[in-house]
Design a protein around this motif. Structure first.
Motif, PDB file in Angstrom:
ATOM      1  N   GLY A 186       0.800  -1.213   0.000  1.00 17.07           N
ATOM      2  CA  GLY A 186       0.000   0.000   0.000  1.00 17.07           C
ATOM      3  C   GLY A 186       0.830   1.258   0.000  1.00 17.07           C
ATOM      4  O   GLY A 186       0.307   2.358  -0.273  1.00 17.07           O
ATOM      5  N   ARG A 187       2.118   1.137   0.282  1.00 17.07           N
ATOM      6  CA  ARG A 187       3.017   2.282   0.282  1.00 17.07           C
ATOM      7  C   ARG A 187       4.009   2.228  -0.867  1.00 17.07           C
ATOM      8  O   ARG A 187       5.058   2.876  -0.835  1.00 17.07           O
ATOM      9  CB  ARG A 187       3.727   2.383   1.637  1.00 17.07           C
ATOM     10  N   GLY A 188       3.691   1.430  -1.874  1.00 14.63           N
ATOM     11  CA  GLY A 188       4.514   1.360  -3.069  1.00 14.63           C
ATOM     12  C   GLY A 188       5.779   0.544  -2.923  1.00 14.63           C
ATOM     13  O   GLY A 188       6.628   0.550  -3.820  1.00 14.63           O
ATOM     14  N   ARG A 189       5.908  -0.170  -1.829  1.00 15.03           N
ATOM     15  CA  ARG A 189       7.114  -0.975  -1.589  1.00 15.03           C
ATOM     16  C   ARG A 189       6.828  -2.421  -2.004  1.00 15.03           C
ATOM     17  O   ARG A 189       6.903  -3.359  -1.222  1.00 15.03           O
ATOM     18  CB  ARG A 189       7.521  -0.857  -0.121  1.00 15.03           C
ATOM     19  N   GLU A 190       6.507  -2.583  -3.301  1.00 16.68           N
ATOM     20  CA  GLU A 190       6.021  -3.871  -3.796  1.00 16.68           C
ATOM     21  C   GLU A 190       7.094  -4.952  -3.782  1.00 16.68           C
ATOM     22  O   GLU A 190       6.790  -6.115  -3.531  1.00 16.68           O
ATOM     23  CB  GLU A 190       5.441  -3.704  -5.198  1.00 16.68           C
TER      24      GLU A 190
END
Length: 202
Positions: free
Chosen positions: A173-177
């Motif tokens: 959800g914070r772009g730290r995929e």
């Protein structure tokens, strides 16, 4: 007592919660006679879990409170942490979030004082979910960062798996995929090792 504890765990896993409840009642009577306070607290906590499964929440909370009181009396800080976490979980399930947060914060403070990194990971996860339920995303973010730092030292059991899945969702959800995917790959390995990925074949 190990045999009795194993028996109650097996009954609970098979869904015979009434049977498990009877075993915990029997264990409580024996342990009170013996004066084995630490084991009595464990039995009360276990019975509390079964009572919660049965929807008997007030009785469950009474058992957890009694277990916590015993652990405080004998100064077992690790036991206190477990009892506080159990209390927080019960209160969270009932929607009593302010009280749940207080208990979870005390549980986390205890393991921080003790320097138990693995336990810090699990208690951070538990408190983070309560903070999310409370709408305090800022506090939850700080706790998820603490969880991420401590998780590698957590024991590889069901709690760590649940914490890992939750953390992966937070990371994604914070772009730290990339971090999220690496964590989920690790979860799959842990689940396979514990035989937890065979549900579709049943």
């Amino acid at each position: 007592h190990a045999g009795r504890s194993s028996r109650t765990g097996g009954l609970r896993r098979r869904g015979d919660r009434e049977g498990a409840l009877r075993c915990f009642d029997e264990a409580e009577a024996v342990l009170r006679r013996l004066g084995s306070l630490n084991l009595l607290a464990e039995a009360l906590s276990g019975r509390g879990n079964v009572l919660l499964d049965l929807g008997r929440r007030e009785e469950a909370l009474r058992d957890v409170e009694a277990a916590l009181e015993i652990q405080r009396k004998i100064g077992n800080r690790s036991g206190m942490g477990h009892a506080l976490a159990g209390k927080a979980s019960f209160l969270q399930a009932q929607g009593e979030l302010a009280e749940a947060r207080v208990a979870a914060e005390e549980a986390l403070a205890l393991v921080r004082e003790m320097g138990e990194r693995g336990a810090i990971a699990i208690r951070s996860y538990e408190l983070a979910t309560i903070c999310l339920d409370c709408g305090d995303d800022e506090a939850a973010d700080r706790l998820f960062e603490e969880l991420a730092a401590a998780l590698p030292e957590a024991r590889e059991g069901p709690s760590a798996i649940s914490a890992s899945v939750c953390l992966a969702g937070w990371l994604a959800g914070r772009g730290r995929e990339a971090e999220a995917l690496a964590l989920l790959d690790r979860v799959v390995v842990l689940c396979e090792a514990r035989g937890m990925l065979d549900m579709e074949s049943e």
